[in-house]
Design a protein around this motif. Structure first.
Motif, PDB file in Angstrom:
ATOM      1  N   LYS A 219       0.845  -1.286  -0.182  1.00  0.00           N
ATOM      2  CA  LYS A 219       0.160  -0.053  -0.028  1.00  0.00           C
ATOM      3  C   LYS A 219       0.922   1.132  -0.033  1.00  0.00           C
ATOM      4  O   LYS A 219       0.808   2.285  -0.621  1.00  0.00           O
ATOM      5  CB  LYS A 219      -0.713   0.063   1.277  1.00  0.00           C
ATOM      6  N   ILE A 220       1.911   1.252   0.775  1.00  0.00           N
ATOM      7  CA  ILE A 220       2.689   2.311   0.884  1.00  0.00           C
ATOM      8  C   ILE A 220       3.440   2.572  -0.354  1.00  0.00           C
ATOM      9  O   ILE A 220       3.521   3.839  -0.869  1.00  0.00           O
ATOM     10  CB  ILE A 220       3.648   2.293   2.054  1.00  0.00           C
ATOM     11  N   ILE A 221       4.055   1.598  -1.138  1.00  0.00           N
ATOM     12  CA  ILE A 221       4.671   1.935  -2.244  1.00  0.00           C
ATOM     13  C   ILE A 221       3.861   2.085  -3.401  1.00  0.00           C
ATOM     14  O   ILE A 221       4.175   3.245  -4.311  1.00  0.00           O
ATOM     15  CB  ILE A 221       5.380   0.230  -2.787  1.00  0.00           C
ATOM     16  N   HIS A 222       2.658   1.653  -3.141  1.00  0.00           N
ATOM     17  CA  HIS A 222       1.727   2.119  -4.420  1.00  0.00           C
ATOM     18  C   HIS A 222       1.382   3.601  -4.419  1.00  0.00           C
ATOM     19  O   HIS A 222       1.258   4.337  -5.401  1.00  0.00           O
ATOM     20  CB  HIS A 222       0.335   1.250  -4.523  1.00  0.00           C
ATOM     21  N   LYS A 223       1.386   4.217  -3.226  1.00  0.00           N
ATOM     22  CA  LYS A 223       0.789   5.466  -2.964  1.00  0.00           C
ATOM     23  C   LYS A 223       2.148   6.509  -2.914  1.00  0.00           C
ATOM     24  O   LYS A 223       1.862   7.492  -3.192  1.00  0.00           O
ATOM     25  CB  LYS A 223      -0.050   5.519  -1.914  1.00  0.00           C
ATOM     26  N   LEU A 224       3.254   6.034  -2.204  1.00  0.00           N
ATOM     27  CA  LEU A 224       4.167   6.983  -1.718  1.00  0.00           C
ATOM     28  C   LEU A 224       5.483   6.538  -2.546  1.00  0.00           C
ATOM     29  O   LEU A 224       6.575   7.254  -2.290  1.00  0.00           O
ATOM     30  CB  LEU A 224       4.221   7.063  -0.425  1.00  0.00           C
ATOM     31  N   GLY A 225       5.395   5.468  -3.376  1.00  0.00           N
ATOM     32  CA  GLY A 225       6.692   4.765  -3.694  1.00  0.00           C
ATOM     33  C   GLY A 225       7.820   5.913  -4.280  1.00  0.00           C
ATOM     34  O   GLY A 225       8.796   6.082  -3.873  1.00  0.00           O
ATOM     35  N   PRO A 226       7.510   6.936  -5.289  1.00  0.00           N
ATOM     36  CA  PRO A 226       8.484   7.749  -5.793  1.00  0.00           C
ATOM     37  C   PRO A 226       8.978   9.054  -4.917  1.00  0.00           C
ATOM     38  O   PRO A 226      10.045   9.531  -5.139  1.00  0.00           O
ATOM     39  CB  PRO A 226       7.612   8.532  -6.923  1.00  0.00           C
TER      40      PRO A 226
END
Length: 399
Positions: A219-226
């Protein structure tokens, strides 16, 4: 007839009595401003405010302000170790969605803003506690294991994991993603701890399993990955200049607080996930007495002021509800301070408890001036822009 005459006399006297009562105080929740308003007697015996203090709060701008949205841009040549930033204790509890059988918002709600509003009021350190609900949804929450039964009259109450859910993890991540895309140079720290899974482990040892951490990380990577800061050591995260960490964009640091061996296994700097550094000092006072809290935190600060620690100043009073009687008194809305053992319980909402620490933020600035050392995080309940003002004031005087 005499009664009527007496009432008329009181009416006439009160109608022409304009002597001031003692001044009233009203606390503007967002800006931290205290409004002092005059009062006068009103028939028959109570005091009436002369000023509309709630309107005054609105008139002076008791809302989040864009000036706090980019406050870190002025400190890009400093590291996190060289800055004081506002922190939100149990940040996911800005709203209450659902509660367990014997919990209420009064004893679990620790904030009054969404993540978006907290970010816009300058908060940069967030204490977040992920919990998997019985239906599998991933939320943030404020729960305590009680594990006791209490008999009241003819009924026995069985208290287990008691608490409330706040914002969902998705709501938090969406707010942060939106904020980052409209800002630059800001560092946001998310400290994850108190992992619980009520779908599979609704016990005193409730915890995240491997699949739970994978779900949270995805979930974190999907929303905040960059936006995740990657490939640093824990020490370098805290000692590198902001300009090098941000590189012109706002960024996020993810800390997993150790519980069992799971956080260690899933902390991977290459992905942007770090185990909470050992040199972060984060120990609260566990008292509902402001003076004791202040003395405890100041003593700890002074003890470590010459150490290379990242010091979190826990400027919070904690509800003392460590037994089932107190918990049930809070549940039933009772606020009693009696010498009788069966009734010796105090149930003061956390929002009321937060008022005194927020009114005495100048004490923290005084701590800095006396010790020539900054606290790195001012950690509060029901955070306001006054906390950000205090942090900025310290930062502007520190260099």
């Amino acid at each position: 007839m005499k009664i009527i005459v007496c009432l008329l006399y009181l009416f006439v006297i009160s109608a022409y009595t304009y002597a001031d009562c003692s001044d009233g105080l009203f606390y503007c929740k967002n800006s931290g401003t205290t409004i002092t308003y005059g009062r006068k007697y009103k028939f028959p015996f109570w005091c009436k405010p002369i000023l509309d203090y709630k309107q005054i709060c609105k008139d002076i701008g008791d809302n989040e302000d864009d000036m706090y949205k980019l406050w870190m841009e002025n400190y890009q040549n400093r590291s996190l170790m060289q800055l004081t930033i506002p922190g939100a204790h149990n940040a996911g509890m800005g709203k209450i969605s659902t509660c367990s059988d014997y919990a209420t918002s009064g004893i679990t709600k620790t904030q009054n803003k969404s993540f978006s509003k907290m970010l816009n009021t300058g908060v940069r350190y967030f204490d977040v506690r992920p919990i998997i609900k019985k239906n599998g949804d991933l939320y943030l929450g404020h729960f305590s294991w009680v594990g006791k039964s209490q008999k009241v009259l003819l009924h026995t109450f069985k208290l287990m994991n008691e608490g409330c859910y706040g914002y969902s993890v998705d709501e938090m991540l969406n707010d942060i993603s939106k904020f980052i895309s409209n800002s630059a140079g800001e560092i946001i720290i998310l400290n994850f701890s108190h992992y619980m899974n009520f779908k599979t482990h609704d016990t005193s040892s409730s915890h995240f399993d491997k699949s739970d951490f994978i779900h949270l990380k995805n979930k974190i990577i999907h929303k905040l990955g960059p936006y995740l800061i990657k490939n640093y050591t824990n020490k370098k995260l805290l000692t590198t200049k902001l300009s090098l960490l941000t590189r012109g964009k706002s960024r996020v640091i993810i800390f997993f607080e150790a519980a069992n061996d799971m956080p260690q296994r899933f902390a991977n700097s290459a992905e942007g996930f770090y185990l909470k550094p050992g040199n972060i000092y984060d120990t609260y006072s566990n008292t509902d007495n402001f003076k004791k809290m202040k003395n405890d935190q100041f003593a700890k600060f002074k003890k470590h002021k010459n150490d290379s620690v990242y010091f979190i100043l826990s400027w919070i009073k904690t509800m003392q509800a460590d037994n089932t009687k107190n918990f049930l008194f809070c549940y039933f809305g009772v606020n009693i301070n009696s010498q009788i053992d069966e009734l010796s319980a105090r149930c003061i909402p956390l929002e009321e408890m937060a008022t005194e620490p927020l009114r005495k933020l100048d004490d923290i600035f005084q701590l800095y001036t006396e010790n020539h050392k900054i606290p790195n995080v001012i950690y509060t309940d029901f955070t306001t822009t006054a906390v950000t003002d205090t942090a900025i004031r310290i930062n502007n005087n520190a260099h």
